[in-house]
Design a protein around this motif. Structure first.
Motif, PDB file in Angstrom:
ATOM      1  N   GLU B 261       0.842  -1.194   0.000  1.00  0.00           N
ATOM      2  CA  GLU B 261       0.000   0.000   0.000  1.00  0.00           C
ATOM      3  C   GLU B 261       0.876   1.242   0.000  1.00  0.00           C
ATOM      4  OE1 GLU B 261      -3.693   0.196   0.240  1.00  0.00           O
ATOM      5  OE2 GLU B 261      -2.886   2.041  -0.604  1.00  0.00           O
ATOM      6  N   ARG B 263      -0.666   4.316  -1.435  1.00  0.00           N
ATOM      7  CA  ARG B 263      -1.518   5.484  -1.676  1.00  0.00           C
ATOM      8  C   ARG B 263      -2.167   6.002  -0.404  1.00  0.00           C
ATOM      9  NH1 ARG B 263      -3.817   2.246  -6.714  1.00  0.00           N
ATOM     10  NH2 ARG B 263      -3.689   0.744  -5.047  1.00  0.00           N
ATOM     11  N   ILE B 264      -2.534   5.062   0.488  1.00  0.00           N
ATOM     12  CA  ILE B 264      -3.157   5.505   1.736  1.00  0.00           C
ATOM     13  C   ILE B 264      -2.058   5.805   2.748  1.00  0.00           C
ATOM     14  CG2 ILE B 264      -4.695   4.841   3.604  1.00  0.00           C
ATOM     15  CD1 ILE B 264      -6.204   3.147   1.597  1.00  0.00           C
ATOM     16  N   SER B 266      -2.307   6.738   5.937  1.00  0.00           N
ATOM     17  CA  SER B 266      -2.563   6.646   7.373  1.00  0.00           C
ATOM     18  C   SER B 266      -1.732   5.550   8.015  1.00  0.00           C
ATOM     19  CB  SER B 266      -4.036   6.391   7.629  1.00  0.00           C
ATOM     20  OG  SER B 266      -4.348   5.067   7.296  1.00  0.00           O
ATOM     21  N   LYS B 267      -1.525   5.742   9.309  1.00  0.00           N
ATOM     22  CA  LYS B 267      -0.751   4.795  10.092  1.00  0.00           C
ATOM     23  C   LYS B 267      -1.459   3.433  10.076  1.00  0.00           C
ATOM     24  CE  LYS B 267       1.510   4.851  14.543  1.00  0.00           C
ATOM     25  NZ  LYS B 267       1.158   4.975  15.920  1.00  0.00           N
ATOM     26  N   GLY B 268      -0.720   2.392   9.949  1.00  0.00           N
ATOM     27  CA  GLY B 268      -1.331   1.073   9.964  1.00  0.00           C
ATOM     28  C   GLY B 268      -1.700   0.579   8.578  1.00  0.00           C
ATOM     29  N   GLN B 269      -1.891   1.515   7.644  1.00  0.00           N
ATOM     30  CA  GLN B 269      -2.232   1.097   6.286  1.00  0.00           C
ATOM     31  C   GLN B 269      -1.048   1.290   5.345  1.00  0.00           C
ATOM     32  OE1 GLN B 269      -4.760  -0.512   5.337  1.00  0.00           O
ATOM     33  NE2 GLN B 269      -6.209  -0.232   7.004  1.00  0.00           N
ATOM     34  N   ALA B 273       0.926  -4.951   3.283  1.00  0.00           N
ATOM     35  CA  ALA B 273       1.018  -5.862   2.150  1.00  0.00           C
ATOM     36  C   ALA B 273      -0.317  -5.928   1.424  1.00  0.00           C
ATOM     37  CB  ALA B 273       1.417  -7.238   2.638  1.00  0.00           C
ATOM     38  N   ARG B 274      -0.296  -6.007   0.123  1.00  0.00           N
ATOM     39  CA  ARG B 274      -1.518  -6.075  -0.660  1.00  0.00           C
ATOM     40  C   ARG B 274      -1.619  -7.351  -1.485  1.00  0.00           C
ATOM     41  NH1 ARG B 274      -3.948  -3.806   2.604  1.00  0.00           N
ATOM     42  NH2 ARG B 274      -4.047  -1.564   2.758  1.00  0.00           N
ATOM     43  N   ASP B 275      -0.521  -7.782  -2.044  1.00  0.00           N
ATOM     44  CA  ASP B 275      -0.588  -8.968  -2.898  1.00  0.00           C
ATOM     45  C   ASP B 275       0.771  -9.639  -2.984  1.00  0.00           C
ATOM     46  OD1 ASP B 275      -2.483 -10.431  -4.130  1.00  0.00           O
ATOM     47  OD2 ASP B 275      -2.963  -8.942  -5.657  1.00  0.00           O
TER      48      ASP B 275
END
Lengths: 338, 530
Positions: B261, B263-264, B266-269, B273-275
C-alpha cells in the motif's frame, strides 16, 4: 483504490444511525419510566407464550376441538390479564412505538453504511475492527427489530439499543480504520463465510447476554417485590428460556465459525490449527458456551448457575474482540489499529 | 428409654457403647474403581472439566509459546528472572503439550466415552422397544387435551393412529382403547453423534501429528527446489514419518511479485502488504510435463506429496566479495530474513578463504535510511535498497556444530575497526562497492532479487478431522432442533359419543407440546364440535 468519498458517505450513515439510536434509547427509557406500575397496583407481566400456554392447557381439559389453533383461546386469556393489570399508559405505548420505529430507521441507515463501505472498498466489508463492529451492530439491530415484530420485546429495547450505540461509538473512533484494500491473507472467499457467520453469532450471543443478565436481575427482584418496571417484564424463568433459545442458535453458528476458520487457516497459513491467540479464544468461547448448554442439561445444576456460565461466555467474546485483537501478538492481527 | 426432655437434674446416662453407625458396605478395590468411574463419567464432572479446559487454554494466549515463537519465549523468560523459570517448569510456555492440559482433555474424553457408550446402548434398546404403556391418568401429564367426537371407539383410535403417524410418531397400542406414541429419537442420536464425532476430531488431530510433516524453504528467484530432505532449511516430521520417502518433484521460482500500500498514508495502512504472487514452474514427481503454477497466500499448490504454501517473502541481495588481488571469492544471491513489516531484514555473508575467513553481518533495508533509531526501512518495497553491515575476520567454522545461514556466530572472530577505533560500519547502496581497509578486498552490492518463503506440509489427518467436525456440527444441530416427545391417547365412552384424552410429555422445556396436541386433536375432529 478505495473510493474515499463513498467511504465518507458510509461514515455519515453510521453517524446518522448513531443519532437515531440516541433518540431510540431515550424513547425506550421513557417507555420504561411510564411503564412503572402505580403504587399498590397488582402487576401482570408481559405474557410470553411460553408462560401462558401451560396455564391455558391445564385449565382447558374441556377444550373442544375447534380450529386446533392454540391462539383460539387468546381473547379469553387477554381478558383475564386485563382484570389484573389495567391497560398500560398511553404515553408508554407511544414511546415504545417511537422507539421501535427509530430502531428500524437506525437499522436501515446502518445497512446503508455497511453497504457503502463495502462498495467503497470493492470487497466484503468485514476486514478490520471498525467494519466488524459496524456489521455486528447491524446484525444485532436487525435480529432485534425482526424479533420484536413477532413478540412484545419493547422492554428489551433499551438493553439492545444502548450497547449498540456504545459499540458504534467505539467503531467510529477508537477502532476506526480507513477504507482500504485487504492484506493478502484476508483475500479469500472464506472471509465472507467465516467472519460473517462469526459476526452474526456474536450478535445473537449479545442479545442472549442481555436477556441472561435481565433474567438474573428479574429473579432477584421477584424476591424483593418492590414495584418497578422490571416486575412487568416476563418472569425470570421465561427470560432465561428466551436467552437459551438465542444461545442454541448462536452456538452451532459459533461451531461453524470454528470449523470454517480452521479450513481457512489451512488454506492461508498451511495448518488448520496453530494455537494462535485468536484461535485459542475462539476455542475458549466455544468451550464455555458448550459448558453452558451442558450445565443446562445437567440435573442438579441450577438454571442460575448455567446463566452465569453464559454470561462468562459473553465476557470471553468481549475479551476476544477488544483485547486479543489489539494487544495479543498473533496471526489474526488485522485490527488495523497500530 | 432416656427422656431427654428435662435436661435439668437427670443424671447423664452412660453413652450406649459404640453408638453403632449405620453400617456401610465396604467398597473394596473394585468398588472404589466403580465409584471413581461413576464420578468421572457424570455430567457434573464433564461440566467442570469443560470449564477447566477453557480456563487451561487461556495461558497459551497470554504467554509466548515455544512452539510458535521460541525467540520471544526465551526473551520473556530472560526478562522475568523470577517468574520465568517457574512458569517454564509448570509448562506455561508449552501449554498445549503440558501434562496438566493433556490431563484435562484426556479426562474429558474418557468421561465423554464413558457417558456416550451407555447412552448409545439405551438408545439402541429404545429404538427396538415399543413406546411405554399409556399412563392411567393422562390429565397428570404436563400437557393434555380432551375432546368429544362421534364414531366407534375403534374408528376414533384408528384416526388418532393415523394422525400421529402423519406427524411421524412411532405408534403402538398396549391395550384396547389406548395408544402410545413417541418421536424424536434423532435428538438423542444427534447428541451422541456430536460427542462421538468429537472423538473423531481428536483422532484426526493425533494422526496429523503422528503422520504429518512440515518443512520450510527459502527460494530466491531463479532457483529450483528439489523435494529432498537436504534441500529444506528446517524439516519437522511427525514421529511416524519416513523423511526419506519424499515425492521427488521440483519447483522453480520464476518470479516473486509483492505489492504494498503506497496510496493511503494513514498509520497502519501505509506499507501494508496487498498482494503476493509466486510464479513457479512445477515438475510433478510422476514424470508428467512441467507446468506453470501460481502460488498465492490463499492459493497453495497441491503437489501430491505435500502442499506448498506461500508463507513469506523477502529480499536476496546479490553480493560479490573480492579478495585483495581482485579475485571473486563470493558471489551469491543471499537471502536476508525479514524481521518487521517494513522488511528490515537480517542476514550474514560468510566468506571462507585460505588465509582467514571474512564474515559480514547486518541488515538489508528495501527503502533504507539511517537516523537516530539506527539503520531502518521506511517502506517494504525496494525503492532505495541498502545494506548496513559490520565485518569480522578469523575462523568462522571452528567446530562441526551447525550454524544458521542468516546469522554470524562472532565468537572467535575479531571485528574490523575504522581508523578511529570504532567498529567498521558499511553502508552500501545498490551498485556500490566498498573497499575493505588493509587490502582485504572489497564487497559489492550488485543487484537485488526477491525470495519466496515456502512451507511444504502434509497432514494425513486433516480429512478425518474435517469430516468429524462437520458430523459433529450436524449432530449438534439435530440435538438442539429436534424434540423428543411422547404422546398417549385413550378413548373412552361418554354416552353416545367418545371422549378422546390426549396427553403429551416433552423432554426438557418443550413449550410447543401443547400446540402439538392441539394439532393431533384437530386432525381427529376436523369439524368444530361446538
Amino acid at each position: 483504490m478505495p473510493n474515499t468519498s463513498l467511504a465518507g458517505y458510509a461514515n455519515l450513515a453510521v453517524y446518522s444511525a448513531m443519532a437515531v439510536l440516541t433518540l431510540a434509547t431515550l424513547a425506550y427509557a421513557v417507555f420504561l419510566a411510564r411503564w412503572v406500575p402505580a403504587r399498590g397496583e397488582t402487576v401482570a407481566s408481559v405474557a410470553p407464550e411460553s408462560e401462558l400456554v401451560p396455564a391455558y392447557a391445564g385449565t382447558s381439559t374441556a377444550y373442544t376441538g375447534g380450529s386446533g389453533d392454540a391462539g383460539a383461546d387468546q381473547p379469553a386469556v387477554a381478558a383475564a390479564a386485563e382484570v389484573t393489570a389495567p391497560a398500560e399508559p398511553l404515553g408508554a405505548r407511544k414511546a415504545a412505538g417511537i422507539g421501535l420505529s427509530l430502531t428500524w430507521l437506525a437499522t436501515l441507515l446502518l445497512a446503508v453504511g455497511v453497504g457503502l463501505r463495502g462498495w467503497s472498498v470493492q470487497r466484503w466489508p468485514l476486514g478490520n475492527m471498525h467494519e466488524f463492529a459496524t456489521f455486528g451492530s447491524l446484525a444485532v439491530l436487525a435480529v432485534f427489530a425482526f424479533w420484536a415484530r413477532r413478540r412484545d420485546l419493547r422492554w428489551l429495547g433499551i438493553f439492545v439499543v444502548a450497547p449498540v450505540l456504545l459499540v458504534l461509538g467505539l467503531a467510529i473512533t477508537v477502532w476506526y480504520t480507513e477504507a482500504a484494500e485487504l492484506v493478502p491473507s484476508l483475500k479469500s472467499v472464506w472471509l465472507v463465510i467465516h467472519v460473517t457467520v462469526a459476526t452474526i453469532s456474536v450478535a445473537l450471543f449479545g442479545i442472549g447476554f442481555a436477556l441472561a443478565c435481565l433474567s438474573l436481575v428479574r429473579d432477584r427482584l421477584a424476591t424483593s417485590g418492590r414495584p418497578a418496571w422490571m416486575t412487568r417484564v416476563p418472569g425470570g424463568a421465561a427470560l432465561e428460556k428466551l436467552a437459551y433459545s438465542l444461545h442454541i442458535i448462536a452456538f452451532p453458528l459459533w461451531t461453524f465459525t470454528l470449523i470454517a476458520g480452521a479450513i481457512w487457516a489451512r488454506q492461508a497459513w498451511g495448518s488448520y490449527w496453530n494455537w494462535d491467540p485468536k484461535e485459542v479464544w475462539t476455542f475458549v468461547i466455544w468451550a464455555v458456551y458448550a459448558a453452558y448448554l451442558h450445565a443446562r442439561a445437567t440435573t442438579g445444576v441450577s438454571r442460575r448457575t448455567a446463566t452465569w456460565i453464559a454470561i462468562a461466555g459473553f465476557l470471553c467474546i468481549v475479551i476476544n474482540y477488544a483485547v486479543v485483537n489489539v494487544w495479543f501478538v498473533g496471526q489474526h492481527s488485522y485490527s488495523g489499529i497500530s | 428409654m432416656t427422656q431427654v426432655s428435662t435436661p435439668s437434674a437427670a443424671p447423664v446416662p452412660p453413652a450406649p457403647p459404640a453408638a453403632a453407625p449405620p453400617s456401610q458396605p465396604r467398597l473394596g478395590l473394585l468398588g472404589w474403581l466403580r465409584f471413581s468411574w461413576r464420578q468421572l463419567t457424570s455430567m457434573r464432572t464433564a461440566l467442570v472439566l469443560l470449564l477447566l479446559l477453557a480456563l487451561g487454554a487461556v495461558p497459551g494466549s497470554t504467554f509466548p509459546q515455544r512452539s510458535l515463537d521460541a525467540t520471544r519465549t526465551a526473551r520473556w523468560i530472560e526478562d522475568h528472572p523470577t517468574a520465568g523459570p517457574w512458569l517454564d517448569r509448570l509448562g506455561f510456555f508449552e501449554v498445549y503439550a503440558s501434562p496438566w492440559f493433556s490431563a484435562i482433555y484426556l479426562l474429558l474424553f474418557i468421561s465423554l466415552i464413558g457417558c456416550v457408550i451407555p447412552r448409545t446402548r439405551i438408545l439402541l434398546h429404545q429404538l427396538r422397544a415399543t413406546p411405554p404403556r399409556t399412563p392411567k391418568r393422562l390429565e397428570r401429564l404436563p400437557a393434555h387435551v380432551a375432546v368429544e367426537v362421534d364414531g366407534e371407539a375403534e374408528e376414533v383410535l384408528e384416526g388418532a393412529r393415523k394422525a400421529l403417524r402423519a406427524k411421524r410418531y412411532r405408534v403402538h397400542s398396549h391395550g384396547p382403547g389406548t395408544l402410545s406414541a413417541e418421536k424424536g429419537y434423532a435428538k438423542e442420536a444427534g447428541n451422541l453423534l456430536f460427542h462421538l464425532a468429537l472423538i473423531g476430531v481428536i483422532v484426526g488431530v493425533a494422526s496429523g501429528y503422528l503422520f504429518g510433516w512440515r518443512g520450510d524453504v527459502i527460494l530466491p528467484v531463479g532457483q529450483t527446489f528439489a523435494n529432498t530432505l537436504i534441500r529444506y532449511d528446517t524439516f519437522s516430521p511427525g514421529p511416524w514419518v519416513d523423511p526419506s520417502a519424499l515425492a521427488p518433484y521440483t519447483l522453480r521460482l520464476d518470479e516473486m511479485e509483492a505489492t504494498f500500500e503506497s496510496r493511503i498514508q494513514s498509520k497502519g495502512q501505509f506499507g501494508a502488504a496487498r498482494d503476493f504472487v509466486a510464479s513457479t514452474t512445477f515438475t510433478p514427481a510422476d514424470g508428467s510435463p512441467s507446468r506453470a503454477e501460481e502460488i498465492t497466500v490463499n492459493g497453495p499448490l497441491e503437489t501430491g506429496g505435500g502442499t506448498v504454501f506461500l508463507l513469506g517473502n523477502g529480499y536476496a541481495p546479490k553480493i560479490t566479495v573480492r579478495d585483495g588481488s581482485g579475485t571473486v571469492v563470493y558471489s551469491e544471491a543471499t537471502p536476508f530474513l525479514t524481521v518487521d513489516n517494513l522488511y528490515k531484514s537480517t542476514g550474514a555473508i560468510k566468506v571462507q578463504g585460505p588465509k582467514g575467513d571474512l564474515g559480514f553481518s547486518g541488515f538489508f533495508l528495501p527503502t533504507g535510511i539511517i537516523d537516530d533509531q539506527g539503520p531502518r526501512s521506511v517502506f517494504p518495497d525496494a525503492l532505495d535498497p541498502a545494506l548496513a553491515l559490520t565485518v569480522f575476520e578469523g575462523r568462522i567454522f571452528t567446530s562441526s556444530a551447525p550454524q544458521s545461514v542468516y546469522s554470524l556466530d562472532t565468537t572467535g572472530l575479531t571485528q574490523l575497526t575504522s581508523a578511529g577505533g570504532d567498529p567498521l560500519r558499511i553502508w552500501l547502496k545498490l551498485g556500490q562497492t566498498y573497499e575493505l581497509p588493509g587490502g582485504r578486498g572489497s564487497i559489492t552490492f550488485d543487484s537485488l532479487d526477491r525470495y519466496a518463503g515456502f512451507s511444504i506440509r502434509a497432514d494425513p489427518g486433516k480429512t478425518l478431522t474435517l469430516v468429524s467436525s462437520l458430523l459433529s456440527l450436524a449432530g449438534l444441530v439435530a440435538s438442539l432442533v429436534i424434540r423428543r416427545r411422547r404422546v398417549f391417547v385413550r378413548v373412552t365412552d361418554t354416552g353416545p359419543r367418545r371422549l378422546v384424552t390426549v396427553g403429551g410429555l416433552g423432554q426438557g422445556d418443550d413449550d410447543g407440546i401443547t400446540d402439538e396436541l392441539a394439532d393431533v386433536v384437530a386432525r381427529l375432529a376436523p369439524e368444530p364440535a361446538s
